[in-house]
Design a protein around this motif. Structure first.
Motif, PDB file in Angstrom:
ATOM      1  N   GLY A  11      -0.006  13.838  11.155  1.00 46.57           N
ATOM      2  CA  GLY A  11      -0.642  12.909  10.224  1.00 46.57           C
ATOM      3  C   GLY A  11      -0.248  11.493  10.578  1.00 46.57           C
ATOM      4  O   GLY A  11       0.308  11.246  11.647  1.00 46.57           O
ATOM      5  N   VAL A  12      -0.537  10.573   9.661  1.00 43.56           N
ATOM      6  CA  VAL A  12      -0.300   9.151   9.903  1.00 43.56           C
ATOM      7  C   VAL A  12       0.787   8.655   8.951  1.00 43.56           C
ATOM      8  O   VAL A  12       0.612   8.718   7.729  1.00 43.56           O
ATOM      9  N   PRO A  13       1.928   8.187   9.479  1.00 42.77           N
ATOM     10  CA  PRO A  13       3.016   7.732   8.615  1.00 42.77           C
ATOM     11  C   PRO A  13       2.541   6.661   7.626  1.00 42.77           C
ATOM     12  O   PRO A  13       1.869   5.707   8.019  1.00 42.77           O
ATOM     13  N   GLY A  14       2.864   6.866   6.346  1.00 45.06           N
ATOM     14  CA  GLY A  14       2.529   5.871   5.328  1.00 45.06           C
ATOM     15  C   GLY A  14       1.120   5.958   4.771  1.00 45.06           C
ATOM     16  O   GLY A  14       0.776   5.283   3.804  1.00 45.06           O
ATOM     17  N   LYS A  15       0.282   6.801   5.376  1.00 42.20           N
ATOM     18  CA  LYS A  15      -1.133   6.817   4.966  1.00 42.20           C
ATOM     19  C   LYS A  15      -1.316   7.299   3.530  1.00 42.20           C
ATOM     20  O   LYS A  15      -2.029   6.671   2.741  1.00 42.20           O
ATOM     21  N   GLY A  16      -0.669   8.414   3.176  1.00 42.78           N
ATOM     22  CA  GLY A  16      -0.844   8.970   1.830  1.00 42.78           C
ATOM     23  C   GLY A  16      -0.384   8.002   0.758  1.00 42.78           C
ATOM     24  O   GLY A  16      -1.104   7.735  -0.214  1.00 42.78           O
ATOM     25  N   ALA A  17       0.809   7.437   0.950  1.00 42.63           N
ATOM     26  CA  ALA A  17       1.353   6.497  -0.036  1.00 42.63           C
ATOM     27  C   ALA A  17       0.460   5.258  -0.143  1.00 42.63           C
ATOM     28  O   ALA A  17       0.229   4.735  -1.236  1.00 42.63           O
ATOM     29  N   ALA A  18      -0.084   4.804   0.999  1.00 48.01           N
ATOM     30  CA  ALA A  18      -0.959   3.625   0.997  1.00 48.01           C
ATOM     31  C   ALA A  18      -2.250   3.913   0.229  1.00 48.01           C
ATOM     32  O   ALA A  18      -2.683   3.112  -0.605  1.00 48.01           O
ATOM     33  N   LEU A  19      -2.854   5.080   0.481  1.00 43.92           N
ATOM     34  CA  LEU A  19      -4.105   5.435  -0.205  1.00 43.92           C
ATOM     35  C   LEU A  19      -3.907   5.500  -1.717  1.00 43.92           C
ATOM     36  O   LEU A  19      -4.697   4.952  -2.489  1.00 43.92           O
ATOM     37  N   ASN A  20      -2.847   6.194  -2.136  1.00 40.08           N
ATOM     38  CA  ASN A  20      -2.597   6.319  -3.574  1.00 40.08           C
ATOM     39  C   ASN A  20      -2.315   4.957  -4.210  1.00 40.08           C
ATOM     40  O   ASN A  20      -2.810   4.656  -5.290  1.00 40.08           O
ATOM     41  N   ALA A  21      -1.526   4.125  -3.504  1.00 38.29           N
ATOM     42  CA  ALA A  21      -1.170   2.806  -4.058  1.00 38.29           C
ATOM     43  C   ALA A  21      -2.424   1.962  -4.268  1.00 38.29           C
ATOM     44  O   ALA A  21      -2.566   1.276  -5.293  1.00 38.29           O
ATOM     45  N   ILE A  22      -3.353   2.026  -3.307  1.00 40.90           N
ATOM     46  CA  ILE A  22      -4.588   1.233  -3.413  1.00 40.90           C
ATOM     47  C   ILE A  22      -5.445   1.739  -4.572  1.00 40.90           C
ATOM     48  O   ILE A  22      -5.915   0.961  -5.407  1.00 40.90           O
ATOM     49  N   SER A  23      -5.646   3.071  -4.630  1.00 42.39           N
ATOM     50  CA  SER A  23      -6.434   3.637  -5.739  1.00 42.39           C
ATOM     51  C   SER A  23      -5.820   3.284  -7.088  1.00 42.39           C
ATOM     52  O   SER A  23      -6.522   2.871  -8.014  1.00 42.39           O
ATOM     53  N   ASN A  24      -4.495   3.453  -7.198  1.00 40.38           N
ATOM     54  CA  ASN A  24      -3.806   3.159  -8.461  1.00 40.38           C
ATOM     55  C   ASN A  24      -4.042   1.703  -8.875  1.00 40.38           C
ATOM     56  O   ASN A  24      -4.272   1.400 -10.046  1.00 40.38           O
ATOM     57  N   HIS A  25      -3.993   0.817  -7.885  1.00 43.01           N
ATOM     58  CA  HIS A  25      -4.185  -0.615  -8.133  1.00 43.01           C
ATOM     59  C   HIS A  25      -5.580  -0.884  -8.692  1.00 43.01           C
ATOM     60  O   HIS A  25      -5.748  -1.594  -9.679  1.00 43.01           O
TER      61      HIS A  25
END
Length: 367
Positions: A79-93
């Motif tokens: 997978g891509v390091p940081g991708k999951g956390a980045a996606l969730n953070a953007i959606s949450n925002h």
């Protein structure tokens, strides 16, 4: 600590208490909670949902999917390091911003961990609602070949590649395979018209015909809110996909809400505005990874031609992508998340263990 350890690739094997099979999608896995756990959490946490609403834990992964396949890289990187956390953070925002602007709610009730959402069960509207402000990608390719009608909308002559459309365009397609709708092929992801939806609104899971206007309003408002916020950080919102569903609140009212993710680099195209104004397209989205794949393999038709799916699956399975390609996309995801939210994306040393610890100690959901 290897890079591969920091990537959450397999997310359907967590010991979360459930009595149903875990549903694993391209990127997220869904664990339906038992009735007892759902009702207990609704009470304990005071969620604004019907007391008997089924709840689920949604765990994101760092897997990368493109052209309907999951890709992997050198060094055992799944997978891509940081991708999951980045996606969730953007959606949450964006969901938070929607709430502040008085738009509809989402299916998310709680965010115990950067990789985890607690969601309520929604009745999904069976439409992938695509909203376009610029003509690019597959739409441009079709336009260039002479197509002028998109989802029942007639486009004018003389449009230019990557330029703004005369107005915001809604080009819906089917979500899943819908059967028995006149004029709509029984296949996933086929373009549909507003007339198709109006004449068969119940088949698309709308409760009433008037809700077609509601979904279009939410789509335009959601697009507008994200577009304005991105403009403030010198990013251009090009196009995106929204999904909608129905839920019932604690008072028993049914309402249409946003579902899935919104405004992320997975579901949208986002361009760097300064570069765009200078005549360059710099993608702050998954589009950059798609372009890499098209250039990386000698026969890009395999990736673009749905008739060649078995070859495409073999390509994804048998080819290890270079590490720098996955690190490039990691940088794209984490940087755009930091630009949008103003917060750094922190890579966890052991995301799986962290999730288990929180869901055990604070939610009592681990067996």
């Amino acid at each position: 600590m290897s890079l591969a350890d920091q990537v959450l690739a397999v997310n359907d094997d967590l010991p979360i208490r459930t009595n149903k099979p875990v549903h694993s999608g391209k990127v997220r896995s869904v664990y339906w909670l038992t009735e007892e756990d759902s009702q207990r959490l609704i009470k304990e946490k005071g969620y604004d949902v019907s007391p008997d609403a089924p709840l689920a834990i949604m765990v994101i992964s760092d897997r990368i999917s493109a052209f309907d396949c999951i890709w992997h890289g050198e060094g055992g990187l799944k997978g891509v390091p940081g991708k999951g956390a980045a996606l969730n953070a953007i959606s949450n925002h964006w969901f938070k911003l929607f709430k502040e602007n008085g738009l509809a709610d989402s299916h998310i009730l709680d965010i115990p961990h950067p990789f985890v959402w607690i969601v309520q069960k929604a009745k999904p509207v069976m439409i992938e609602a695509i909203c376009r402000k610029y003509i690019t990608g597959s739409m441009w390719r079709a336009y260039e070949k002479g197509e002028r009608e998109f989802c029942g909308i007639e486009m004018p002559e003389g449009l230019e590649k990557d330029k703004q459309l005369p107005e915001l365009l809604i080009t819906p397609s089917t979500k899943g395979i819908l059967k028995g709708i006149p004029g709509v092929p029984e296949a996933d992801d086929v373009n549909i018209t507003r007339k198709n939806i109006e004449e068969n609104f119940a088949a698309f899971n709308f409760t009433k015909a008037d809700d077609i206007n509601v979904y279009e309003t939410l789509l335009k408002e959601g697009f507008g809110v994200i577009s304005e916020a991105l403009a403030c950080v010198e990013q251009t919102f090009v196009d995106t996909k929204f999904e909608f569903g129905y839920v019932t609140d604690a008072a028993g009212n049914e309402k249409l809400i946003y579902m899935d993710e919104v405004g992320t680099p997975d579901s949208s195209r986002i361009w760097d505005t300064k570069e765009y104004n200078s005549g360059n397209i710099v993608e702050n989205s998954k589009e950059g990874f798609r372009q890499f794949l098209l250039n990386h393999f000698p026969d890009p038709d395999i990736l673009l031609n749905k008739e060649r799916m078995p070859e495409r699956e073999a390509l994804a399975r048998d080819n290890v992508l270079p590490l720098d390609a996955l690190m490039d996309i990691s940088k794209t995801y984490t940087s755009i998340a930091e630009t949008i939210t103003g917060q750094p994306v922190v890579l966890s040393d052991n995301p799986k263990q962290e999730i288990i610890d929180i869901l055990s100690s604070q939610y009592g959901l681990i067996d």
